[in-house]
Enzyme design. Structure first.
Site, PDB file in Angstrom:
ATOM      1  CB  ILE A  25      -0.929  -0.009   1.243  1.00 44.86           C
ATOM      2  CG1 ILE A  25      -2.036  -1.067   1.053  1.00 44.86           C
ATOM      3  CG2 ILE A  25      -1.524   1.370   1.483  1.00 44.86           C
ATOM      4  CD1 ILE A  25      -2.928  -1.260   2.266  1.00 44.86           C
ATOM      5  CG  ASP A  70      14.378  -1.053  12.228  1.00 37.16           C
ATOM      6  OD1 ASP A  70      13.246  -0.599  12.507  1.00 37.16           O
ATOM      7  OD2 ASP A  70      14.757  -2.194  12.536  1.00 37.16           O
ATOM      8  CB  SER A 147      -4.638   3.714  11.030  1.00 32.94           C
ATOM      9  OG  SER A 147      -5.077   3.121  12.217  1.00 32.94           O
ATOM     10  CE  LYS A 165      -1.244  -0.502  11.236  1.00 39.91           C
ATOM     11  NZ  LYS A 165      -0.270   0.281  10.454  1.00 39.91           N
ATOM     12  CB  ILE A 194      -5.832  -3.451   0.331  1.00 42.69           C
ATOM     13  CG1 ILE A 194      -6.454  -2.323   1.180  1.00 42.69           C
ATOM     14  CG2 ILE A 194      -5.344  -2.913  -1.020  1.00 42.69           C
ATOM     15  CD1 ILE A 194      -7.659  -1.624   0.579  1.00 42.69           C
TER      16      ILE A 194
HETATM   17  C1  HXC Z   1       4.283 -15.362  16.577  1.00 46.42           C
HETATM   18  C2  HXC Z   1       6.082 -14.039  15.947  1.00 46.42           C
HETATM   19  C3  HXC Z   1       5.803 -14.284  14.576  1.00 46.42           C
HETATM   20  C4  HXC Z   1       4.670 -15.132  14.259  1.00 46.42           C
HETATM   21  C5  HXC Z   1       7.541 -12.986  14.703  1.00 46.42           C
HETATM   22  N1  HXC Z   1       7.147 -13.241  15.972  1.00 46.42           N
HETATM   23  N2  HXC Z   1       6.716 -13.612  13.840  1.00 46.42           N
HETATM   24  N3  HXC Z   1       5.334 -14.563  16.935  1.00 46.42           N
HETATM   25  N4  HXC Z   1       3.962 -15.632  15.293  1.00 46.42           N
HETATM   26  N5  HXC Z   1       4.356 -15.414  13.001  1.00 46.42           N
HETATM   27  C6  HXC Z   1       7.826 -12.824  17.186  1.00 46.42           C
HETATM   28  C7  HXC Z   1       9.167 -13.515  17.288  1.00 46.42           C
HETATM   29  O1  HXC Z   1       9.033 -14.811  17.803  1.00 46.42           O
HETATM   30  C8  HXC Z   1       9.927 -12.589  18.248  1.00 46.42           C
HETATM   31  O2  HXC Z   1       9.577 -12.794  19.588  1.00 46.42           O
HETATM   32  C9  HXC Z   1       9.380 -11.225  17.848  1.00 46.42           C
HETATM   33  O3  HXC Z   1       8.136 -11.440  17.167  1.00 46.42           O
HETATM   34  C10 HXC Z   1      10.317 -10.500  16.911  1.00 46.42           C
HETATM   35  O4  HXC Z   1      10.566 -11.325  15.796  1.00 46.42           O
HETATM   36  P1  HXC Z   1      11.781 -11.037  14.811  1.00 46.42           P
HETATM   37  O5  HXC Z   1      11.664 -11.933  13.650  1.00 46.42           O
HETATM   38  O6  HXC Z   1      13.061 -11.023  15.579  1.00 46.42           O
HETATM   39  O7  HXC Z   1      11.505  -9.501  14.489  1.00 46.42           O
HETATM   40  P2  HXC Z   1      11.744  -8.627  13.248  1.00 46.42           P
HETATM   41  O8  HXC Z   1      12.602  -9.318  12.230  1.00 46.42           O
HETATM   42  O9  HXC Z   1      12.251  -7.331  13.734  1.00 46.42           O
HETATM   43  O10 HXC Z   1      10.262  -8.399  12.644  1.00 46.42           O
HETATM   44  C11 HXC Z   1       9.368  -9.450  12.550  1.00 46.42           C
HETATM   45  C12 HXC Z   1       8.023  -9.066  11.967  1.00 46.42           C
HETATM   46  C13 HXC Z   1       8.275  -8.457  10.619  1.00 46.42           C
HETATM   47  C14 HXC Z   1       7.324  -8.053  12.856  1.00 46.42           C
HETATM   48  C15 HXC Z   1       7.211 -10.317  11.896  1.00 46.42           C
HETATM   49  O11 HXC Z   1       9.125  -9.272   9.871  1.00 46.42           O
HETATM   50  C16 HXC Z   1       7.003  -8.253   9.853  1.00 46.42           C
HETATM   51  O12 HXC Z   1       5.925  -8.041  10.333  1.00 46.42           O
HETATM   52  N6  HXC Z   1       7.057  -8.316   8.596  1.00 46.42           N
HETATM   53  C17 HXC Z   1       5.801  -8.183   7.835  1.00 46.42           C
HETATM   54  C18 HXC Z   1       5.721  -6.931   7.147  1.00 46.42           C
HETATM   55  C19 HXC Z   1       4.308  -6.779   6.618  1.00 46.42           C
HETATM   56  O13 HXC Z   1       3.682  -7.698   6.136  1.00 46.42           O
HETATM   57  N7  HXC Z   1       3.815  -5.580   6.689  1.00 46.42           N
HETATM   58  C20 HXC Z   1       2.454  -5.307   6.231  1.00 46.42           C
HETATM   59  C21 HXC Z   1       1.623  -5.237   7.411  1.00 46.42           C
HETATM   60  S1  HXC Z   1      -0.033  -5.226   6.903  1.00 46.42           S
HETATM   61  P3  HXC Z   1      10.479 -13.720  20.576  1.00 46.42           P
HETATM   62  O14 HXC Z   1       9.735 -13.685  21.866  1.00 46.42           O
HETATM   63  O15 HXC Z   1      10.517 -15.072  19.949  1.00 46.42           O
HETATM   64  O16 HXC Z   1      11.824 -13.060  20.640  1.00 46.42           O
HETATM   65  C22 HXC Z   1      -0.905  -4.535   8.091  1.00 46.42           C
HETATM   66  C23 HXC Z   1      -2.338  -4.405   7.715  1.00 46.42           C
HETATM   67  C24 HXC Z   1      -3.226  -4.727   8.831  1.00 46.42           C
HETATM   68  O17 HXC Z   1      -0.448  -4.151   9.088  1.00 46.42           O
HETATM   69  C25 HXC Z   1      -4.674  -4.626   8.415  1.00 46.42           C
HETATM   70  C26 HXC Z   1      -5.164  -5.792   7.642  1.00 46.42           C
HETATM   71  C27 HXC Z   1      -6.669  -5.761   7.383  1.00 46.42           C
END
Ligand code: HXC
Length: 261
Positions: A25, A70, A147, A165, A194
């Site tokens: 987006i 970052d 958001s 959010k 979306i």
């Molecule tokens: C449970 C999870 C997890 C999962 C990560 N964690 N993925 N826990 N299930 N699938 C936990 C990890 O275990 C760890 O905790 C902590 O989160 C940090 O993980 P890292 O991999 O070290 O963090 P980092 O590399 O900094 O970031 C991870 C991430 C990021 C937050 C998952 O890679 C990410 O979100 N990428 C996606 C980007 C994305 O798709 N953005 C669009 C968003 S859409 P522990 O305790 O183990 O240390 C959106 C729209 C919403 O927001 C509305 C939709 C309708």
């Protein structure tokens, strides 16, 4: 460039700084701002996530500066803002789109997992607004915070994102009240479902897409262009008396409940 209802020079002379601007987006928003005359800086953690969008914007004869940072790291954000000002001379528009998301039940989510998403979405939004403040003040600029609608009701497996959010929406309102005196407008967009986004790929199993479509009053998923158009409107002079609003762009979905059933 697909046909636009906005004039091609709508944002001529403006410089935008767009986090998460390489993909999805916010990538679409960055491209749309550039297609309408703005010079655009895009950021993401990894340069490789920025290069294709930079090439696309430049192929459309737009100007794009890519800088890896970052949003959780305030010093890194300050450097990215400074590098953008060095490159383009100023910043007028900030779009906060960098976001983390995954599905996880609350009773299985680690404290660090919760904190990671809050750090990216909420603290990241604050960091960028704070670091860009002097530029926004000087240029009577504006902020657009991306958001969601997840926190309007309860959304299972999304406690971390909903909390994050809700914090973003609070930032939109607080900065509206505090920074309006400097001529800075602060708004948000809350996209619904979306299509063709990383968020939807991660959150919605393909077999549930049809059920969700039927639940949306307008009977279709949103398109990235729907969000681009809302962003162009909010960044345009047509919205010059709008501040503190988070515009919901979801085909009416959240009013039916945020789940899919
Ligand atoms: C449970 C999870 C997890 C999962 C990560 N964690 N993925 N826990 N299930 N699938 C936990 C990890 O275990 C760890 O905790 C902590 O989160 C940090 O993980 P890292 O991999 O070290 O963090 P980092 O590399 O900094 O970031 C991870 C991430 C990021 C937050 C998952 O890679 C990410 O979100 N990428 C996606 C980007 C994305 O798709 N953005 C669009 C968003 S859409 P522990 O305790 O183990 O240390 C959106 C729209 C919403 O927001 C509305 C939709 C309708």
């Amino acid at each position: 460039m697909s046909k636009s209802v906005f004039s091609a020079d709508l944002l001529e002379g403006k410089v935008a700084f767009v986090t998460g601007g390489g993909t999805g987006i916010t990538g679409g928003i960055a491209r749309a701002l550039a297609e309408h005359g703005a010079k655009v800086a895009i950021t993401s953690r990894k340069m490789e996530n920025l290069e294709p969008m930079k090439a696309e914007i430049e192929a459309g004869r737009g100007e794009c500066f890519a800088v890896a940072t970052d949003v959780r790291d305030f010093e890194g954000v300050e450097k990215a803002i400074a590098a953008t000002v060095d490159h383009f001379g100023k910043i007028d528009i900030v779009v906060n789109g960098a976001a983390g998301n995954f599905l996880c039940w609350s009773n299985e989510l680690s404290a660090n997992g919760f904190g990671t998403v809050v750090d990216i979405d909420t603290k990241g939004t604050f960091n960028v607004c704070r670091a860009a403040f002097e530029q926004l003040k000087e240029n009577k600029g504006q902020i657009l915070n991306i958001s969601a609608t997840l926190h309007y009701l309860g959304t299972p497996m999304q406690i971390h994102v909903a909390a994050a959010k809700a914090g973003v929406d609070a930032i939109t309102r607080n900065l509206t009240v505090e920074w309006g005196r400097y001529g800075i407008r602060v708004n948000g967009i809350a996209p619904g479902p979306i299509e063709d986004t990383e968020g939807m790929k991660r959150l919605l199993p393909p077999n549930l897409k049809e059920a969700l479509t039927q639940k949306i009053p307008l009977k279709r998923f949103g398109r990235i262009k729907d969000i681009e158009d809302s962003a162009l409107f909010l960044c345009s002079p047509a919205a010059s008396y709008i501040s503190g609003v988070t515009l919901v762009v979801d085909g009416g979905h959240w009013l039916t409940g945020t789940g899919i059933g």
